[in-house]
Design an enzyme around this catalytic site. Structure first.
Site, PDB file in Angstrom:
ATOM      1  N   TYR A   1       0.854  -1.190   0.000  1.00 35.55           N
ATOM      2  CA  TYR A   1       0.000   0.000   0.000  1.00 35.55           C
ATOM      3  C   TYR A   1       0.893   1.244   0.000  1.00 35.55           C
ATOM      4  O   TYR A   1       1.691   1.435   0.903  1.00 35.55           O
ATOM      5  CB  TYR A   1      -0.890  -0.021   1.241  1.00 35.55           C
ATOM      6  N   CYS A   2       0.776   2.078  -1.039  1.00 36.56           N
ATOM      7  CA  CYS A   2       1.506   3.347  -1.130  1.00 36.56           C
ATOM      8  C   CYS A   2       3.011   3.107  -0.994  1.00 36.56           C
ATOM      9  O   CYS A   2       3.599   2.382  -1.786  1.00 36.56           O
ATOM     10  CB  CYS A   2       0.979   4.334  -0.089  1.00 36.56           C
ATOM     11  N   LEU A   3       3.661   3.670   0.019  1.00 37.04           N
ATOM     12  CA  LEU A   3       5.095   3.451   0.210  1.00 37.04           C
ATOM     13  C   LEU A   3       5.397   1.974   0.414  1.00 37.04           C
ATOM     14  O   LEU A   3       6.456   1.477  -0.004  1.00 37.04           O
ATOM     15  CB  LEU A   3       5.587   4.279   1.404  1.00 37.04           C
TER      16      LEU A   3
ATOM     17  N   GLY B   1       3.948  -0.334  -1.176  1.00 37.59           N
ATOM     18  CA  GLY B   1       3.995  -0.853  -2.539  1.00 37.59           C
ATOM     19  C   GLY B   1       5.304  -0.531  -3.222  1.00 37.59           C
ATOM     20  O   GLY B   1       5.844  -1.343  -3.991  1.00 37.59           O
TER      21      GLY B   1
ATOM     22  N   PHE C   1      -1.446  -1.066  -4.067  1.00 39.02           N
ATOM     23  CA  PHE C   1      -2.468  -0.078  -3.757  1.00 39.02           C
ATOM     24  C   PHE C   1      -1.848   1.313  -3.917  1.00 39.02           C
ATOM     25  O   PHE C   1      -0.873   1.639  -3.229  1.00 39.02           O
ATOM     26  CB  PHE C   1      -2.961  -0.216  -2.317  1.00 39.02           C
TER      27      PHE C   1
END
Length: 604
Positions: free
Chosen positions: A334-336, A338, A362
């Site tokens: 998710y975000c960082l 990812g 994400f």
């Protein structure tokens, strides 16, 4: 004009003298303490640059170029005054009982002007339209300046909007009809309560304003947030690994591991049972593991991005194999988280490590060339300032990063609370999402400097071999595992057109899905909510706009689409095994979920 259209004429009663006396006494006592604490902190930190954001230089360049073309400025001024004259005329006609169409109308989604008096009362309608005309004028002028480099133009545009938002008439007592009505009804007690709230927030921030967005006393981990049952089965300096209890008699053979960002805490994916992605994934038959990152202090200052790979992703994979006996997993970042997942997958490709079978991202950026409005905060001057702060403490305070993100949506995440808490004198509403948003985390100095400089500033991650970590050159093109990319259309943090660039980079099969709404709401959107559509397109042209023009919009959540994708990747993806009970494998349970790391608060 009817009385209900004139909040300023409502019966006014005097406040309770005892309340006034008590409040003023608190102001004197608490104010002195707040100022002393703030001055002490400033002395300890050596003070700050008068322009830490380097705004002055950008605006000076903009002004110089603007004055070089005075004709354009005069044209904008003429248009503004013509509209203003029309507004005066329309207001006069309304006061005489006639009707008039607005010269400029607010966005229907703009909640600052939701009170009916902004439309029904001629005075407040005039104030509102005057503001909207001025806002449009400011933004038109700064947006039309030619010759500015992209970063300066972006900075000028961003801070002009911050200035314009701050000047909204809804933010001031005498120009907000709702506040005037409340003041008349309570005899000004709302303002006394607001003053008390202001003092409490200054105390919370130790001399700097830290606006309370929600009633955090109403939330308890494991009771009404982060309640999905499970056990911590592994931990090290950087993370705890949570294994969740099964909800089905049999489960998918291949475990699922989630790597959230360490900018925030993992329980955004487990706020309440009805909107918990973690619980939903468990209900679909996944054995779910989640990494809960530590909230680092100065002792972890030298932890780098390579440590998050080694003690995060690789340690989790080793622990999952011990706990379940399974070597291969499905992974989500998710975000960082990812970005970390993609970086580690490229490293694994170089080392021929095949333990991650599928990767889901994400709202994840790997190409930072067009990083959206966060780029405003990434220039050499600001990076040096951030690094100086981190050298003193060993980390970046979570509150500083939270303020940056809040500025991206200032009207929703700053000014609405100024009005509610300080002008209306109301207590913040208990809202789990805002509790999570306010539960900020720190960033280790070495890791954060590397992330900002090598990824955001230099964009080295997308360059084949541009970054070397753990003895291998990182090349995202070597990632061959099937990848599922979910982005959101209104994302201010990871713009979807930037996240889409990864579709042209990864070497394996890619599915890109675009959800409505933003960075959080578009992701945390369970099937039962009936909210937010998503778009799918089986083709992946280089141009994201071309992808969108050929995409099909589908109602509701994207979660079922992901579930179909992840179990359709190979013949073994649907294989079932008896449900795994956390702590009964080779890794004994350490403590109940959500664990102790998530309880480490980021106090400023």
């Amino acid at each position: 004009m009817a009385d209900d259209k004139l909040p300023e004429t409502a019966p006014f009663r005097l406040p309770d003298p005892a309340l006034v006396t008590r409040t003023m006494s608190e102001v004197a006592e608490r104010g002195q303490r707040i100022v002393s604490d703030f001055l002490k902190r400033q002395q300890e930190s050596g003070g700050q640059s008068p322009d830490p954001m380097n705004i002055g230089g950008a605006f000076l360049e903009m002004t110089t170029r603007l004055m070089a073309n005075p004709a354009r400025l005069v044209q904008a001024q003429l248009g503004f005054w013509q509209d203003y004259l029309t507004l005066w005329q329309n207001t006069a006609r309304r006061m005489l009982g006639e009707t008039a169409q607005p010269v400029i109308a607010e966005d229907p989604k703009d909640r600052r002007f939701k009170d009916e008096a902004w439309r029904e009362n001629e005075v407040f309608d005039f104030i509102k339209q005057s503001y909207l005309l001025s806002a449009r004028y400011f933004q038109t002028v700064v947006g039309s300046v030619e010759g500015l480099d992209q970063k300066s133009a972006q900075k000028v545009d961003f801070y002009t909007r911050q200035f314009v938002d701050a000047l909204s008439p809804s933010n001031f007592l005498l120009t907000n009809p709702e506040v005037l009505r409340k003041t008349a009804e309570t005899g000004g007690e709302n303002l006394l309560k607001g003053l008390s709230h202001l003092l409490a927030d200054l105390e919370r921030g130790r001399g700097q304003l830290r606006i309370r967005m929600t009633d955090d006393s109403k939330f308890q981990f494991g009771e009404n947030i982060a309640v999905t049952p499970g056990k911590v089965v592994y931990q090290n300096d950087l993370m705890q690994l949570i294994q969740y209890a099964p909800a089905t008699e049999t489960v998918l053979k291949r475990p699922l591991v989630i790597f959230p960002p360490w900018i925030n805490k993992f329980y955004i994916l487990d706020l309440r049972p009805k909107n918990s992605f973690i619980k939903w994934a468990v209900d679909q038959g996944h054995t779910v593991f989640v990494v809960s990152w530590v909230n680092p202090d100065g002792h972890l200052a030298e932890k780098g991005f390579d440590d998050y790979m080694r003690e995060g992703v690789y340690a989790a994979l080793d622990a999952i194999e011990q706990a379940t006996g399974e070597r291969q997993v499905n992974a989500i970042g998710y975000c960082l988280g990812g970005t970390l997942l993609a970086t580690t997958l490229a490293h694994m490709a170089a080392k021929r490590d095949t333990r991650i079978k599928t990767a889901t991202y994400f709202v994840t950026m790997t190409d930072f060339e067009e990083a959206g409005e966060l780029s405003v905060f990434i220039d050499e001057e600001q990076l040096r300032g951030i690094e100086e702060k981190m050298q003193q403490r060993g980390y970046l305070e979570g509150r500083e990063m939270a303020t940056t993100f809040n500025m991206l949506r200032a009207n929703d995440l700053i000014w609405s609370f100024v009005v509610n808490n300080y002008l209306l004198g109301q207590e913040p509403f208990p809202f789990d999402l805002l509790y999570w948003n306010d539960d900020s985390t720190r960033m280790p100095a070495r890791m954060h400097s590397f992330y900002l400089r090598r990824m955001y500033q230099a964009n080295d991650l997308v360059k084949p071999g541009g970054i070397e970590l753990l003895g291998a050159k990182i090349d995202l093109r070597k990632i061959k595992v099937p990848s599922y990319l979910i982005s959101t259309r209104e994302d201010h943090i990871a713009p979807w057109k930037s996240t889409y660039r990864a579709t042209q980079i990864y070497g394996g099969p890619v599915r890109f899905v675009l959800a409505a709404s933003g960075h959080i709401a578009g992701i945390v959107n369970p099937p039962g909510s009936g909210k937010y559509s998503h778009w799918v397109n089986e083709t992946l042209p280089p141009d994201p706009e071309e992808w969108f023009s050929g995409a099909t919009e589908l109602a509701g959540s994207w979660w079922p689409d992901w579930q179909r994708w992840v179990i359709g990747q190979d013949k073994g993806a649907k294989d079932q095994v008896p449900a795994r009970i956390p702590g009964t494998g080779a890794l004994p349970a350490i403590e109940d979920a959500p664990g102790s790391y998530v309880r480490m608060m980021g106090t400023d």
